[in-house]
Design a protein around this motif. Structure first.
Motif, mmCIF file in Angstrom:
data_model
loop_
_atom_site.group_PDB
_atom_site.id
_atom_site.type_symbol
_atom_site.label_atom_id
_atom_site.label_comp_id
_atom_site.label_asym_id
_atom_site.label_seq_id
_atom_site.Cartn_x
_atom_site.Cartn_y
_atom_site.Cartn_z
ATOM 1 N N ILE B 66 -17.083 -22.358 -1.615
ATOM 2 C CA ILE B 66 -18.290 -21.555 -2.704
ATOM 3 C C ILE B 66 -18.296 -19.990 -1.369
ATOM 4 N N PHE B 67 -18.909 -18.587 -2.411
ATOM 5 C CA PHE B 67 -19.171 -17.676 -1.501
ATOM 6 C C PHE B 67 -20.395 -17.360 -2.590
ATOM 7 N N GLU B 68 -20.688 -15.873 -1.806
ATOM 8 C CA GLU B 68 -22.312 -14.881 -1.689
ATOM 9 C C GLU B 68 -23.145 -16.010 -1.207
ATOM 10 N N ARG B 70 -26.698 -16.174 -0.717
ATOM 11 C CA ARG B 70 -27.992 -16.417 -0.883
ATOM 12 C C ARG B 70 -27.647 -17.885 -2.210
ATOM 13 N N ALA B 71 -26.257 -18.614 -2.407
ATOM 14 C CA ALA B 71 -25.900 -19.162 -3.127
ATOM 15 C C ALA B 71 -25.373 -20.366 -2.176
ATOM 16 N N ARG B 74 -29.362 -21.811 -1.432
ATOM 17 C CA ARG B 74 -29.533 -22.730 -1.375
ATOM 18 C C ARG B 74 -28.616 -23.615 -1.960
ATOM 19 N N TYR B 75 -27.600 -24.340 -1.999
ATOM 20 C CA TYR B 75 -26.462 -25.167 -1.961
ATOM 21 C C TYR B 75 -26.811 -25.576 -0.588
ATOM 22 N N GLU B 100 -38.123 -18.262 -5.372
ATOM 23 C CA GLU B 100 -36.652 -17.367 -6.428
ATOM 24 C C GLU B 100 -37.529 -15.887 -6.637
ATOM 25 N N TRP B 102 -39.522 -13.917 -4.213
ATOM 26 C CA TRP B 102 -39.106 -13.686 -3.399
ATOM 27 C C TRP B 102 -38.233 -12.952 -2.915
ATOM 28 N N GLU B 104 -35.145 -12.998 -4.980
ATOM 29 C CA GLU B 104 -35.151 -12.091 -5.711
ATOM 30 C C GLU B 104 -35.445 -10.868 -5.271
ATOM 31 N N GLY B 107 -33.014 -9.739 -2.487
ATOM 32 C CA GLY B 107 -31.787 -9.206 -3.060
ATOM 33 C C GLY B 107 -31.819 -7.968 -3.759
ATOM 34 N N GLN B 108 -32.914 -8.005 -4.597
ATOM 35 C CA GLN B 108 -33.000 -6.345 -5.140
ATOM 36 C C GLN B 108 -33.501 -5.187 -4.683
#
Lengths: 212, 218
Positions: B66-68, B70-71, B74-75, B100, B102, B104, B107-108
Motif C-alpha cells: 500500500i501507499f499514502e 496516513r493509510a 492506520r493499517y 480521525e 485531528w 484529518e 492532513g487538511q
C-alpha cells in the motif's frame, strides 16, 4: 436521534457527509450555515469547528468535524447497515484508506482550485487566477490518467466494492463536470467514465441531488 | 515469525518518516528500501508499479502493498494492534473518532502550509531551487492561524485527540521537526504556551528521536 449536519447542501464537504449518511440509511437534518455571509467564521460557529469550516456534526452529545473523519465514523458505526463502505478485512480497509487519502491529497486540492476559480470566484465577484486554473487542470489530467489505469483493473477504486474512497469523489466530480465545464476529464477516459456513471447513479447520490 | 515489513523511501522524506515513527511506536520490525529520488528512482516504471503517483513512501508486508503514509499508519495500527503503543489508534469508537478528526485536521489544515514551508525553507536551498518569498509569507500566515487553533485546543487537552499521544499528534512530527530546526520557525511554536508544551512532549518520544537519528545518518 437525528444527526445534525451543519453546513450548506451546496458545499462539497457537507455533501460528502450527507452522501455517506444516505448510504448508511442514517436520518439527518441539515442546519444551514450561511457561507456567503461568513457565518462559519463567526465566534458561535468557531465553538463548533475551530477552523471555521463546514461541515460539523452533532449527534446527541457527540460532536465531530472534518468530513472524512465523519464518514469513517458513521461507516464504522453502521457497518452492518446499507452498503459496506469500509472493507471486511484489515487489508481491504487499508486499500480503501489508501484511495481515500489519494482523494484527499492528490485529487482534492487540484479539484478545489478549479472549482474555486471557475465557479465560486465568479459567483462572489472575485477575479479568477487563470494561470492556476491552467496548471491545476494539467496536473489533474495526469491524476485522472492514473485513475484510468487503476479503474481498468478494478471496478471501484479500492476493489470490487463501492467504498468511502469512491464516495469521497462524488461532490467534486459533480461540480467539475456540471458547474465548471470540465466534463472532458471524465468523458475522455473510458474506465473513469464508466466508474463515474456507476457511482453517480447510486440511489443515495440521486437522493442527495434532490436536496440541493 | 514474519519477515520485517518493507518501507520504500528515504528517511529524510516527511511522509516516509511519518511511517517510520509509527512502526517504532508499534514495535514492528522494518526494513528500509532505498529510493534514490535525486536520481529519479521514484519515477521508474518498477517503482510506479507499487506507487503509481511516483511518491514515497510505499509499504509492503506479507499480505499487502500500500501507499499514502496516513493509510499505512492506520493499517499498521490495526494489523499490529496487540503490539507496542496500543493507544496510538484506539479501538474505542468515540476515541477513534477524535483521533480521525485531528488526523484529518493535520492532513487538511496543517500539512498544506507546513509542507510548503518545509520545501521552501529546508529542501529548496539544498536542491539549488530559488525560494519563493511570496509563498513563504503566505504560508507563514496560514501556519500561525492553525497554531492559534491548536493552542486553544491544547489548553484543555494534553494531546490533540485527548489524554493520550495518538496518530493525530504523531502525524505532525515530520513537518514540525524541519520547521523548528532547519526552517528557523521555532518561535511560532515556543511563543504559544500550549503548543510549546505539546511539541516538547511529542518530539521527546524515543520513537521520534530514533527517526531523527535515522535522518542524520542517511
Amino acid at each position: 436521534m437525528v444527526v445534525k449536519v451543519y453546513g450548506s447542501t451546496r458545499a462539497a464537504c457537507p455533501q460528502r457527509v450527507m452522501a455517506c449518511l444516505l448510504e448508511k440509511e442514517v436520518e439527518f437534518e441539515i442546519v444551514h450555515v450561511d457561507l456567503d455571509a461568513g457565518e462559519q467564521k463567526k465566534p458561535e460557529f468557531l465553538q463548533r469547528q475551530p477552523f471555521g469550516q463546514v461541515p460539523a456534526v452533532e449527534d446527541g452529545d457527540f460532536r465531530l468535524f472534518e468530513s472524512r473523519a465523519i464518514i469513517r465514523y458513521y461507516a464504522t458505526k453502521y457497518a452492518g447497515r446499507g452498503a459496506d463502505l469500509l472493507g471486511a478485512t484489515p487489508e481491504e480497509r487499508a486499500v480503501v484508506d489508501q484511495w481515500l487519502e489519494v482523494e484527499a491529497h492528490n485529487f482534492n486540492d487540484l479539484a478545489f482550485n478549479l472549482v474555486f476559480h471557475l465557479v465560486i470566484s465568479p459567483h462572489m465577484g472575485l477575479r479568477s487566477d487563470l494561470a492556476l486554473v491552467h496548471s491545476s487542470e494539467q496536473k489533474l489530467e495526469k491524476v485522472m490518467d492514473i485513475y484510468e489505469q487503476r479503474l481498468s483493473k478494478s471496478k471501484y477504486l479500492a476493489g470490487d466494492f463501492f467504498s468511502l474512497a469512491d464516495l469521497s469523489h462524488l461532490p467534486a466530480i459533480r461540480c467539475l463536470t456540471e458547474d465548471a465545464g470540465l466534463g472532458h476529464l471524465v468523458k475522455e477516459r473510458k474506465f473513469v467514465n464508466a466508474w463515474w456513471e456507476d457511482i453517480s447513479s447510486r440511489p443515495s447520490w440521486k437522493k442527495l441531488l434532490t436536496l440541493l | 515469525m514474519a519477515a520485517p515489513v518493507k518501507v520504500y523511501g528515504p528517511p529524510l522524506s516527511t511522509a516516509v518518516s511519518r511511517v517510520l515513527a509509527c512502526l517504532l511506536e508499534k514495535d514492528v520490525e522494518f526494513q528500509l528500501v532505498p529510493v534514490n529520488m535525486a536520481k529519479g528512482e521514484h519515477k521508474n516504471p518498477d517503482y510506479l508499479k507499487i506507487q503509481p503517483f511516483g511518491q514515497v513512501p510505499a509499504f509492503q508486508d506479507e499480505s499487502i502493498t500500500i501507499f499514502e503514509s496516513r493509510a499505512i499508519c492506520r493499517y499498521i495500527c490495526e494489523k499490529y494492534a496487540d503490539r507496542g503503543n496500543k493507544n496510538l489508534y484506539s479501538m474505542n469508537p468515540l476515541v477513534k473518532a477524535s483521533i480521525e478528526q485531528w488526523l484529518e485536521a493535520e492532513g487538511q489544515s496543517y500539512n498544506p502550509p507546513s509542507s510548503t514551508l518545509v520545501f521552501q525553507l529546508a529542501f529548496a536551498p539544498r536542491m539549488n531551487i530559488k525560494q519563493d518569498e511570496a509563498q513563504i509569507k503566505l504560508n507563514d500566515q496560514k501556519l500561525l492561524k492553525v497554531l492559534d487553533v491548536y493552542d486553544q485546543r491544547l489548553e484543555s487537552s494534553r494531546f490533540l485527540a485527548g489524554d493520550e499521544f495518538t496518530l493525530a499528534d504523531l502525524s505532525h512530527l515530520p513537518n514540525t521537526h524541519y520547521l523548528v530546526s532547519v526552517g528557523n520557525r521555532g518561535e511560532a511554536f515556543s511563543s504559544r504556551k500550549n503548543v510549546d508544551r505539546w511539541w516538547n512532549e511529542i518530539s521527546s518520544r524515543d520513537s521520534w528521536k530514533k527517526v531523527v537519528e535515522m535522518q542524520k545518518s542517511k
